[in-house]
Scaffold this motif. Structure first.
Motif, PDB file in Angstrom:
ATOM      1  N   ALA A  63       0.772  -1.104  -0.059  1.00 30.36           N
ATOM      2  CA  ALA A  63       0.065   0.049   0.098  1.00 30.36           C
ATOM      3  C   ALA A  63       0.829   1.021  -0.189  1.00 30.36           C
ATOM      4  N   LEU A  64       0.374   2.277  -0.824  1.00 32.31           N
ATOM      5  CA  LEU A  64       1.358   3.244  -0.929  1.00 32.31           C
ATOM      6  C   LEU A  64       1.525   4.005   0.531  1.00 32.31           C
ATOM      7  N   ALA A  65       0.505   4.374   0.969  1.00 33.93           N
ATOM      8  CA  ALA A  65       0.662   5.170   2.521  1.00 33.93           C
ATOM      9  C   ALA A  65      -0.480   4.625   3.420  1.00 33.93           C
ATOM     10  N   THR A  66      -0.070   4.124   4.654  1.00 35.98           N
ATOM     11  CA  THR A  66      -1.023   3.589   5.902  1.00 35.98           C
ATOM     12  C   THR A  66      -0.808   4.916   6.819  1.00 35.98           C
ATOM     13  N   LEU A  67      -2.045   5.425   7.152  1.00 38.14           N
ATOM     14  CA  LEU A  67      -2.144   6.686   7.940  1.00 38.14           C
ATOM     15  C   LEU A  67      -2.448   6.106   9.577  1.00 38.14           C
ATOM     16  N   SER A  68      -1.879   6.609  10.615  1.00 39.14           N
ATOM     17  CA  SER A  68      -2.214   6.534  11.839  1.00 39.14           C
ATOM     18  C   SER A  68      -3.691   6.460  12.024  1.00 39.14           C
ATOM     19  N   THR A  69      -4.557   6.950  11.319  1.00 41.55           N
ATOM     20  CA  THR A  69      -6.074   6.987  11.490  1.00 41.55           C
ATOM     21  C   THR A  69      -6.583   5.635  11.115  1.00 41.55           C
ATOM     22  N   GLY A  70      -5.942   4.699  10.411  1.00 39.81           N
ATOM     23  CA  GLY A  70      -6.360   3.558   9.963  1.00 39.81           C
ATOM     24  C   GLY A  70      -6.585   3.767   8.331  1.00 39.81           C
ATOM     25  N   GLU A  71      -6.654   4.895   7.938  1.00 37.04           N
ATOM     26  CA  GLU A  71      -6.847   4.881   6.318  1.00 37.04           C
ATOM     27  C   GLU A  71      -5.756   4.248   5.462  1.00 37.04           C
ATOM     28  N   VAL A  72      -5.995   3.726   4.532  1.00 33.96           N
ATOM     29  CA  VAL A  72      -5.059   2.985   3.735  1.00 33.96           C
ATOM     30  C   VAL A  72      -5.256   3.398   2.254  1.00 33.96           C
ATOM     31  N   PHE A  73      -4.067   3.858   1.555  1.00 33.00           N
ATOM     32  CA  PHE A  73      -3.944   4.340   0.157  1.00 33.00           C
ATOM     33  C   PHE A  73      -3.345   3.681  -0.516  1.00 33.00           C
ATOM     34  N   THR A  74      -3.892   2.861  -1.725  1.00 35.54           N
ATOM     35  CA  THR A  74      -3.113   2.140  -2.589  1.00 35.54           C
ATOM     36  C   THR A  74      -2.441   2.939  -3.615  1.00 35.54           C
ATOM     37  N   GLY A  75      -1.502   2.533  -4.129  1.00 33.55           N
ATOM     38  CA  GLY A  75      -0.866   3.017  -5.234  1.00 33.55           C
ATOM     39  C   GLY A  75      -1.341   2.914  -6.452  1.00 33.55           C
ATOM     40  N   ALA A  76      -1.182   3.660  -7.216  1.00 30.59           N
ATOM     41  CA  ALA A  76      -1.417   3.483  -8.745  1.00 30.59           C
ATOM     42  C   ALA A  76      -0.858   2.174  -9.497  1.00 30.59           C
ATOM     43  N   LYS A  77       0.387   1.997  -9.115  1.00 35.21           N
ATOM     44  CA  LYS A  77       0.866   0.873  -9.820  1.00 35.21           C
ATOM     45  C   LYS A  77       0.914   0.830 -11.211  1.00 35.21           C
ATOM     46  N   SER A  78       1.064   1.925 -11.887  1.00 37.47           N
ATOM     47  CA  SER A  78       0.529   2.164 -13.363  1.00 37.47           C
ATOM     48  C   SER A  78       1.723   1.336 -14.250  1.00 37.47           C
ATOM     49  N   TYR A  79       2.793   1.252 -13.778  1.00 37.64           N
ATOM     50  CA  TYR A  79       3.894   0.571 -14.446  1.00 37.64           C
ATOM     51  C   TYR A  79       3.493  -0.950 -14.575  1.00 37.64           C
ATOM     52  N   ARG A  80       3.061  -1.544 -13.257  1.00 35.88           N
ATOM     53  CA  ARG A  80       2.790  -2.838 -13.535  1.00 35.88           C
ATOM     54  C   ARG A  80       1.464  -2.915 -14.294  1.00 35.88           C
ATOM     55  N   LYS A  81       0.474  -2.063 -14.353  1.00 31.88           N
ATOM     56  CA  LYS A  81      -0.653  -2.392 -15.176  1.00 31.88           C
ATOM     57  C   LYS A  81      -0.376  -2.283 -16.705  1.00 31.88           C
ATOM     58  N   LEU A  82       0.580  -1.561 -17.101  1.00 33.43           N
ATOM     59  CA  LEU A  82       0.663  -1.137 -18.495  1.00 33.43           C
ATOM     60  C   LEU A  82       2.223  -1.857 -18.994  1.00 33.43           C
ATOM     61  N   GLU A  83       2.798  -2.319 -17.992  1.00 29.78           N
ATOM     62  CA  GLU A  83       4.014  -3.185 -18.394  1.00 29.78           C
ATOM     63  C   GLU A  83       3.973  -4.202 -19.566  1.00 29.78           C
ATOM     64  N   ALA A  84       2.823  -4.778 -19.706  1.00 28.58           N
ATOM     65  CA  ALA A  84       2.926  -5.940 -20.846  1.00 28.58           C
ATOM     66  C   ALA A  84       2.615  -5.228 -22.147  1.00 28.58           C
ATOM     67  N   LYS A  85       1.788  -4.098 -22.011  1.00 25.19           N
ATOM     68  CA  LYS A  85       1.573  -3.316 -23.363  1.00 25.19           C
ATOM     69  C   LYS A  85       2.706  -2.490 -23.664  1.00 25.19           C
ATOM     70  N   LEU A  86       3.704  -2.128 -22.942  1.00 26.01           N
ATOM     71  CA  LEU A  86       4.830  -1.260 -23.176  1.00 26.01           C
ATOM     72  C   LEU A  86       5.824  -2.400 -23.533  1.00 26.01           C
ATOM     73  N   SER A  87       6.018  -3.549 -22.949  1.00 20.90           N
ATOM     74  CA  SER A  87       7.055  -4.636 -23.510  1.00 20.90           C
ATOM     75  C   SER A  87       6.598  -4.932 -24.883  1.00 20.90           C
ATOM     76  N   ARG A  88       5.206  -5.121 -25.407  1.00 21.17           N
ATOM     77  CA  ARG A  88       4.907  -5.549 -26.459  1.00 21.17           C
ATOM     78  C   ARG A  88       5.333  -4.458 -27.542  1.00 21.17           C
ATOM     79  N   MET A  89       4.973  -3.248 -27.429  1.00 18.86           N
ATOM     80  CA  MET A  89       5.501  -2.082 -28.283  1.00 18.86           C
ATOM     81  C   MET A  89       7.035  -2.093 -28.388  1.00 18.86           C
ATOM     82  N   GLN A  90       7.601  -2.400 -27.321  1.00 19.90           N
ATOM     83  CA  GLN A  90       9.081  -2.274 -27.577  1.00 19.90           C
ATOM     84  C   GLN A  90       9.623  -3.737 -28.368  1.00 19.90           C
TER      85      GLN A  90
END
Length: 392
Positions: free
Chosen positions: A189-216
């Motif tokens: 998780a990108l950030a975990t706050l002391s209030t209990g809130e959790v913010f997940t990262g975008a992880k954009s590279y992981r989502k588009l890694e296959a498309k990028l590899s295909r284009m290259q």
């Protein structure tokens, strides 16, 4: 305070050619100045008895006018401020190198990080037009702030051009719902706050890694320099820009939320370069953007009237129990739940670390006897004592 404003340009082919010319002039001036200054440093190292004074930006520009411009008449097709500002940036880079803030400046390559700076007759005309020296009037896609910038920087990312300049903004003291919050950055998780809130990262590279590899992979047999190769390179660059934009958008939303709604934000001084050295974690760490997260928090906390506390790098926030304050000797990375052997307390590992950061900052504030009006001063002080407080 000063903030940067950056927006996309709407240009035609003639303007694109002029922008490329200015980029080439600025790059040539940088590379020439870098080669000359390296020769001076090598001479001073080999002949210490006959040292040459290291030139300033003004000296470099005078030598450029006397030695380079007569042999390169295409310099006169561009604004004189483009090479001049490039040499100023080179002198700043050398100053940072001598102070050991950054490494030795590198030579610039055509097509990579193309940019140049113009100063002088810069005017904003209407809502979406700006006049710059030599090039003329440039249009933008969005409305421009009605200010008088002294200089502008034009840069290229992929096949898109952007213009940026600084604007003066006033500090906005937004109402804070929470006084102190601890933020633990992580990979899962990108950030975990002391209030209990959790913010997940975008992880954009992981989502588009296959498309990028295909284009290259499809571009592997194209002849370098051909029209199809250039088109493929532009598509790959646009995808890289999309990945970076998604990541930056996620970080902007998170840092704005933290700075607007919390009086004090406590984070750790992470060793990002050391984490990048681990080949198993490097891709995930880079995908989160920890350095950009801290950079945005530094100026946004000043903008919204809150304060940023950076805890000591060696503070054992992950190994310390938030219930009894007893430190564990060993805590492996695979243990995602913190189990205290002393009091039997059990909590999520990241949430436990965030609470430790918050409690350490709260104890520091109450021990010093500061009120809410004094907390803005605390960001200028050294908070290395937080590590000692958490061990009590």
């Amino acid at each position: 305070m000063l903030l940067g404003f950056k927006t996309k340009l709407k240009i035609n082919n003639k303007q694109r050619t002029e922008l490329l010319k200015h980029c080439g002039v600025a790059r040539h001036a940088w590379n020439w100045g870098l080669a000359l200054t390296k020769q001076i440093l090598d001479h001073n190292k080999s002949c210490p008895e006959a040292k040459i004074k290291f030139p300033s930006a003004i000296d470099l520009h005078k030598w450029l006018v006397a030695l380079v411009k007569p042999e390169c008449p295409w310099y006169y097709e561009c604004s004189k401020s483009a090479p001049q500002e490039a040499l100023r940036a080179l002198k700043t880079a050398w100053d940072r190198c001598f102070k050991k803030i950054s490494g030795v400046p590198r030579f610039k390559k055509k097509g990579r990080h193309d940019s140049f700076t113009l100063e002088g007759a810069v005017k904003i005309l209407g809502t979406n037009k700006i006049q710059v020296p030599k090039i003329g009037i440039l249009k933008t896609y969005e409305q421009l702030p009605q200010v008088k910038p002294k200089s502008v920087t034009i840069s290229r990312t992929a096949d898109r051009w952007y213009i940026s300049f600084r604007i003066e903004v006033e500090q906005v003291n937004t109402p804070k719902t929470i006084d102190v919050v601890g933020v633990d950055l992580g990979i899962k998780a990108l950030a975990t706050l002391s209030t209990g809130e959790v913010f997940t990262g975008a992880k954009s590279y992981r989502k588009l890694e296959a498309k990028l590899s295909r284009m290259q992979w499809l571009n592997r047999h194209k002849q370098v320099g051909s029209a199809n190769w250039k088109k493929a390179q532009a598509r790959i660059a646009r995808l890289h820009q999309r990945i970076a934009s998604i990541r930056k958008d996620t970080l902007h939303k998170l840092t704005t939320y933290l700075a607007k709604n919390h009086g004090m934000v406590v984070i750790e001084d992470l060793n990002v370069s050391g984490m990048m050295a681990n080949r198993k974690l490097a891709k995930a760490v880079q995908n989160m953007g920890f350095y950009e997260f801290r950079r945005q928090l530094e100026y946004k906390t000043k903008l919204y009237g809150s304060s940023l506390v950076v805890a000591d790098r060696w503070m054992p926030s992950s190994k310390t129990c938030s219930n009894c304050k007893v430190k564990k000797e060993v805590l492996s990375l695979s243990e995602r739940v913190f189990n205290c052997e002393h009091c039997g307390f059990s909590l999520d590992r990241d949430l436990n670390a965030a609470i430790i950061l918050k409690n350490a900052a709260s104890h520091a504030v109450s021990a010093c006897g500061l009120d809410s009006a004094d907390t803005s001063r605390m960001k200028q002080e050294n908070f290395s004592l937080l590590a000692n407080i958490s061990k009590l």
